[in-house]
Design an enzyme around this catalytic site. Structure first.
Site, short mmCIF file in Angstrom:
data_model
loop_
_atom_site.label_atom_id
_atom_site.label_comp_id
_atom_site.label_asym_id
_atom_site.label_seq_id
_atom_site.Cartn_x
_atom_site.Cartn_y
_atom_site.Cartn_z
N THR A 135 0.80 -1.14 0.05
CA THR A 135 -0.03 0.14 -0.02
C THR A 135 1.06 1.23 0.11
O THR A 135 1.69 1.35 1.05
CB THR A 135 -0.90 -0.07 1.19
N GLU A 173 -3.97 -4.58 -2.79
CA GLU A 173 -4.74 -5.95 -2.23
C GLU A 173 -5.97 -5.42 -1.39
O GLU A 173 -5.75 -4.39 -0.53
CB GLU A 173 -3.65 -6.65 -1.63
N ASN A 214 -9.98 2.00 1.93
CA ASN A 214 -9.90 1.41 3.47
C ASN A 214 -10.46 2.52 4.16
O ASN A 214 -11.10 2.68 5.41
CB ASN A 214 -8.50 1.38 3.61
N PHE A 262 -19.84 -3.95 7.44
CA PHE A 262 -19.02 -3.04 8.07
C PHE A 262 -19.88 -1.96 8.84
O PHE A 262 -19.49 -0.86 9.09
CB PHE A 262 -18.10 -2.13 7.18
N GLY A 285 -9.12 -1.55 14.50
CA GLY A 285 -7.60 -1.51 14.72
C GLY A 285 -7.05 -2.33 13.43
O GLY A 285 -7.66 -2.20 12.40
N CYS A 334 -4.10 -1.89 8.79
CA CYS A 334 -4.47 -1.43 7.59
C CYS A 334 -5.29 -0.08 7.93
O CYS A 334 -4.88 1.08 7.42
CB CYS A 334 -5.18 -2.21 6.57
N LYS A 377 -3.56 2.91 9.91
CA LYS A 377 -2.28 3.08 9.22
C LYS A 377 -2.52 4.10 7.65
O LYS A 377 -2.01 5.15 7.30
CB LYS A 377 -1.22 2.15 8.69
C1 UDX Z 1 -8.93 -4.28 6.13
C2 UDX Z 1 -9.78 -4.28 4.82
O1 UDX Z 1 -10.98 -5.02 5.33
C3 UDX Z 1 -8.98 -5.13 3.66
O2 UDX Z 1 -9.62 -4.99 2.59
C4 UDX Z 1 -7.63 -4.52 3.27
O3 UDX Z 1 -6.90 -4.61 2.58
C5 UDX Z 1 -6.83 -4.34 4.82
O4 UDX Z 1 -7.51 -3.72 5.91
P1 UDX Z 1 -8.52 -5.98 8.16
O5 UDX Z 1 -7.77 -5.05 8.72
O6 UDX Z 1 -7.81 -7.53 7.99
O7 UDX Z 1 -8.68 -5.82 6.70
O8 UDX Z 1 -9.88 -6.43 8.82
P2 UDX Z 1 -11.06 -6.03 8.98
O9 UDX Z 1 -12.02 -7.22 9.01
O10 UDX Z 1 -11.58 -4.73 7.68
O11 UDX Z 1 -11.68 -5.06 10.29
C6 UDX Z 1 -10.72 -4.05 10.56
C7 UDX Z 1 -11.28 -3.48 11.97
O12 UDX Z 1 -12.54 -3.26 11.87
C8 UDX Z 1 -10.97 -4.69 12.91
O13 UDX Z 1 -10.71 -4.01 14.47
C9 UDX Z 1 -12.57 -4.99 13.35
O14 UDX Z 1 -12.89 -5.20 14.50
C10 UDX Z 1 -13.26 -3.63 13.01
N1 UDX Z 1 -14.70 -3.68 12.53
C11 UDX Z 1 -14.84 -4.19 11.13
C12 UDX Z 1 -15.71 -3.10 13.29
O15 UDX Z 1 -15.54 -2.42 14.32
N2 UDX Z 1 -16.87 -3.05 12.85
C13 UDX Z 1 -17.44 -3.72 11.47
O16 UDX Z 1 -18.42 -3.68 11.12
C14 UDX Z 1 -16.09 -4.21 10.78
#
Ligand code: UDX
Length: 434
Positions: free
Chosen positions: A122, A151, A211, A252, A260, A263, A266
């Site tokens: 990224t 990605e 993101n 979401f 947290g 991704c 940051k």
């Molecule tokens: C994310 C993106 O989804 C992905 O496409 C990108 O490439 C990398 O970052 P990731 O960080 O692995 O992926 O996790 P993700 O499932 O997206 O959740 C991120 C954070 O959001 C987590 O802390 C999760 O608990 C929180 N979250 C997610 C919520 O609080 N509520 C939601 O509805 C969804």
């Protein structure tokens, strides 16, 4: 086709293994010799469901190999992917591009024929141009293209996300490079996955915009949850009620302790930096970051208010440490805000996590690590459900009641039902529900 994958971190390893599963020949390169040695022995340095089997079968089939020597990999590759880390630079939040640039320079010296260099890390808008300039500098006469191919993998479901993506984004204006990328991703055409071709800078921005938008949804619903608490409404029903509108979508919109991971925190900061540098403030993303920060900082107060205003001398059982389930990743986990705040105010914390303990230990040295939820809860004054691992979704409620000094639960992921917990005799609080 033959691919070099530079960097065996999360993105590089998952992408390399998946490309080899598509039938391509993939060589993964990393400077870290011990990591390469472990990979060659079939040991996977990260926790990602299904990755070990994928690496093992493709290595056995001879399609996936590992080396520390870039010179073994680059010559003869159709595409060289750069998938090295771009951590937040200390102090200013900018993405640190030193590893990307160093990789570009080294790749440049090794290129012999037309090759597409693909940025999977990224990287801020404009980095592709820098990479191109670096390579042009070392190989002025060579034909090559630099493309962007961000990605969108989620930890815990990265393989599924790679194999069944909603879309593939490729940024390059070169038809020759587009053709190489089209052939690399051809196995996805069976699923009619859209491949979106754009200019390189647009593709770079798509990653950050995606993101930041997802982070916006989360901060939005988290603020709605606070409002629900104030007016006695139910945020899960609000999320459902708005999510059924196809223009909004239901994903979401789970309220919780704040986002947290590697991704969202940051990338939102890096996007804000890019915006600042170009004099185009992004007020919404700014607010999203602020809301998330304040949310995590306020977590300890929720615990405190359930313990009559003070956690001093109290024992708090914390279930889940990682930023989300199905990962061992602790980066920017809400646990890193909540637990030190509790400890600073005199609480004893007993915690457990199915995969995260090893990563958590050095970051949270002052707590007691337990093997499972019941051990953590034994003798505690309150149980805080922080990460919604499956192991915590069907706890034996009478048993935890008998283990606690008083039946109190703070459910930061809305896993349990308020009426059932109250019927079981618990003082129960969750997020945005009456
Ligand atoms: C994310 C993106 O989804 C992905 O496409 C990108 O490439 C990398 O970052 P990731 O960080 O692995 O992926 O996790 P993700 O499932 O997206 O959740 C991120 C954070 O959001 C987590 O802390 C999760 O608990 C929180 N979250 C997610 C919520 O609080 N509520 C939601 O509805 C969804």
């Amino acid at each position: 086709m033959r691919i070099t994958m530079v960097g065996t971190g999360y993105v590089g390893l998952v992408s390399g293994a998946c490309f080899s599963e598509f039938g391509h020949d993939v060589i993964c390169v990393d400077k870290d010799a011990s990591k390469i040695a472990r990979l060659e022995n079939g040991e996977i340095p990260i926790f990602e469901p299904g990755l070990d089997a994928l690496v093992e079968s493709n290595a056995k089939a001879g399609r996936l190999s590992f080396t520390t020597d870039l010179a073994e990999a680059v010559p003869g590759s159709d595409a060289v992917f750069i998938a090295v880390g771009t951590p937040s630079r200390r102090g200013d939040g900018h993405a640190d591009l030193q590893y990307v640039y160093a990789a570009a320079k080294e790749i440049g010296t090794l290129l012999e024929d037309y090759t597409v260099i693909v940025n999977k890390s990224t990287v801020p808008v404009g980095t592709g141009g820098e990479v191109e300039a670096i390579i042009r500098d070392v190989k002025p006469a060579l034909e090559f293209d630099v493309a962007s191919n961000p990605e969108f993998l989620r930890e815990g479901s990265a393989i599924e996300d790679f194999m069944r993506p909603d879309r593939v984004v490729v940024g390059t204006s070169s038809e020759r490079a587009r053709d190489v990328l089209r052939r690399l991703y051809r196995p996805l055409s069976l699923r009619e996955t859209p491949i979106l071709f754009t200019e390189r800078t647009t593709s770079e921005l798509i990653k950050y915009a995606a993101n930041s938008f997802l982070a916006t949804k989360i901060s939005f619903i988290n603020e709605m949850a606070d409002l629900c608490e104030a007016v006695g409404a139910n945020v899960q029903e609000v999320a459902k009620g708005i999510g059924l509108d196809g223009r909004i979508g239901s994903k979401f919109l789970h309220a919780g302790p704040g986002y947290g991971g590697s991704c969202f925190p940051k990338d939102t900061l890096a996007l804000l930096k890019t915006a600042e540098d170009t004099g185009m403030p992004l007020r919404i993303v700014n607010a999203v970051v602020d809301v998330n920060k304040m949310r995590k900082e306020a977590l300890a107060d929720r615990v405190k208010s359930m313990l009559d205003g003070s956690v001093s001398g109290k024992t708090v059982a914390v279930l889940g440490l990682t930023f989300k389930p199905n990962t061992d990743d602790m980066r920017d986990s809400p646990a890193l805000d909540l637990i030190p705040a509790l400890v600073n105010e005199g609480a004893t914390v007993r915690a457990c996590d199915p995969e995260g303990v090893e990563q958590a230990r050095p970051m949270l040295p002052e707590i007691t690590y337990c093997d499972d939820a019941y051990e953590a809860i034994d003798g505690a004054d309150i149980v805080v459900l922080l990460t919604e691992w499956n192991a915590f979704r069907a706890l034996d409620i009478p048993r935890i009641k008998s283990l606690l000094t008083a039946p109190k639960m703070l459910d930061l992921r809305n896993v349990y039902r308020a009426d059932e917990m109250r019927d079981a005799g618990f003082t129960y609080q969750s997020i945005g529900r009456p």
